[in-house]
Structure formats: structure tokens, C-alpha cells
Design an enzyme around this catalytic site. Sequence first.
Site, PDB file in Angstrom:
ATOM      1  N   ILE A 125       8.538  -5.496 -14.574  1.00 47.64           N
ATOM      2  CA  ILE A 125       7.307  -5.478 -15.352  1.00 47.64           C
ATOM      3  C   ILE A 125       7.633  -4.704 -16.613  1.00 47.64           C
ATOM      4  O   ILE A 125       8.231  -3.622 -16.563  1.00 47.64           O
ATOM      5  CB  ILE A 125       6.128  -4.839 -14.577  1.00 47.64           C
ATOM      6  CG1 ILE A 125       4.862  -4.820 -15.455  1.00 47.64           C
ATOM      7  CG2 ILE A 125       6.462  -3.452 -14.058  1.00 47.64           C
ATOM      8  CD1 ILE A 125       3.606  -4.372 -14.692  1.00 47.64           C
ATOM      9  N   SER A 126       7.311  -5.262 -17.764  1.00 44.15           N
ATOM     10  CA  SER A 126       7.643  -4.629 -19.036  1.00 44.15           C
ATOM     11  C   SER A 126       6.901  -3.313 -19.204  1.00 44.15           C
ATOM     12  O   SER A 126       5.876  -3.063 -18.566  1.00 44.15           O
ATOM     13  CB  SER A 126       7.288  -5.557 -20.202  1.00 44.15           C
ATOM     14  OG  SER A 126       8.056  -6.732 -20.176  1.00 44.15           O
ATOM     15  N   ASP A 143       9.398 -23.899 -13.865  1.00 43.56           N
ATOM     16  CA  ASP A 143      10.377 -23.503 -14.875  1.00 43.56           C
ATOM     17  C   ASP A 143       9.647 -23.271 -16.190  1.00 43.56           C
ATOM     18  O   ASP A 143       9.282 -24.221 -16.889  1.00 43.56           O
ATOM     19  CB  ASP A 143      11.437 -24.592 -15.033  1.00 43.56           C
ATOM     20  CG  ASP A 143      12.593 -24.177 -15.935  1.00 43.56           C
ATOM     21  OD1 ASP A 143      12.448 -23.174 -16.668  1.00 43.56           O
ATOM     22  OD2 ASP A 143      13.637 -24.865 -15.908  1.00 43.56           O
TER      23      ASP A 143
END
Length: 257
Positions: free
Chosen positions: A78-79, A168
Site C-alpha cells: 500500500i503506497s 490484468d
Amino acid sequence: MLNLRIKPKFNLNKVRAMTMAWYCSGSTNTELIENLFKAGLIHNERVKDAMTGVDRAHYAPSRPYSDSPQPIGYGATISAPHMHCHACEYLIDYLKPGARVLDIGSGSGYLTHVLANLVTSPSGNAQGQVIGIDHIPELTEMARTNMDKSKKGSDFQTSTIVKFITGDGRLGWKEGAPYDAIHVGAAADKLHPTLVDQLRAPGRLFIPVESEDDESAMNSLNGGQYIWVVDKKEDGSIHKEKVFQVRYVPLTDAPQG
């Protein structure tokens, strides 16, 4: 028509803000967001309110109020919160109530929830939709479970304002296009034209890119990952801007086995 504008250097104020980001951690979610606001990482009140309304403890497995990236399993992260601030700030003009958004690499679901707050009016009269897509089925399920930890998050899923799918992300999600905004939360090896095709006109894409296939641009730039902001104008013309350097996990195939 393609108009490529490149800004490889920060201005001084942005450098100071980015440096301060690492000191923005708090002991509560509200304190974290307030610190990011005071540091100049959040400018827009709508962004501040949207992030305040999502408790990161539901989405980050440890140290949820630390302004740092954290592993969430399956080779994903998680950023850091300040990166989520940047994404929202750059996309905010396209995150009006009623907007459609694609969140690629949705991971544990945090930013998807924040984006849902931004595309839904407080009165509920205008409801947009945010589609979170990840190529790892376990993360898709994790995101659904995490959103159910709050009533608002659960309501978003029940009403399909938020929808998580496995796929994707490099191919986007054609079934939900066109999108007013597309956020990519992992570094692409190139700027995939399919994602630009799925933008509404006007619309905006926020994406970290490992390299850019415009040879004349690459000849004048150092390597590494950079955030690119790509605008599709109302007349269909494309404008790209390179805004700052970052370090993301790569946007790749799902792990095998």
C-alpha cells in the site's frame, strides 16, 4: 494530435513538501490527514474530507497512520499516504460526483474507497462508480473484506458504487469505459495506449512509468520511474506531462503458483 510536455524537475516548494511528507505520520487517522494538509501535501478540501473519511487502519496491516509504504502480502504494497494525496490532487478536477473511475492495482482497497467518496455527493443525488482492478485474486477479496469493515464502505459495495474485479490492469477494464479518471498504483513498463483509449474526452490518467516510448523524450531524461499525467482533451488530443520521480512496485503478471 500528441503534445508532450516534460517537467523533470521539482520547484522548490514541491521539494520541500515532498521532504516534509516523511514527517507527517500521526497517532490517528485524523492526525495523519491534518499533518499532510499542514505540510502542503493536500490542498483541496474535498481531498482532505475524502481521506479523513477512510480509516487507513482498515486497509494497512501495521502502522496504518505512518506516512510510509507498507507490504500487504502477495508481493504488493500500500503506497505511502502522501502518494495517495498526490494522486487525488492531480485527478481532482475529474473526480466530480457522478464520475466514473478505474483504480488499477487497487491492492487492499484504500484509495478505491477514497475515490468513491470523491465521486459521490454528500446528498447521494449524484453517484459515480469506482472500479478497482487487481491481478491477484487474494487482494481483490481482501479489498472487498476491508471495505466491509465500515458501514459506508459496505454500502458502496452493495450499491455497486465500488466494484472490485480480478484482471490484468495493463488492459484496463473495457466493460466500464469510458472513464473520467484512471489511477494506476503500480509502475508500468510503458504508457499503455489501451488505458488512454479508455479515457473519456475530457479525462485524465495518473500513472507511474518505468520508461516512455517517445524516443526523443527519453534521450533527454534520466532513467527511473516517473509519474505521468495524461490528459485526453475534449477534441480527443492527448497531452502528457512528466511530473515527479517515484518508486513503485512493478505492474506485472500475477505471480504463478
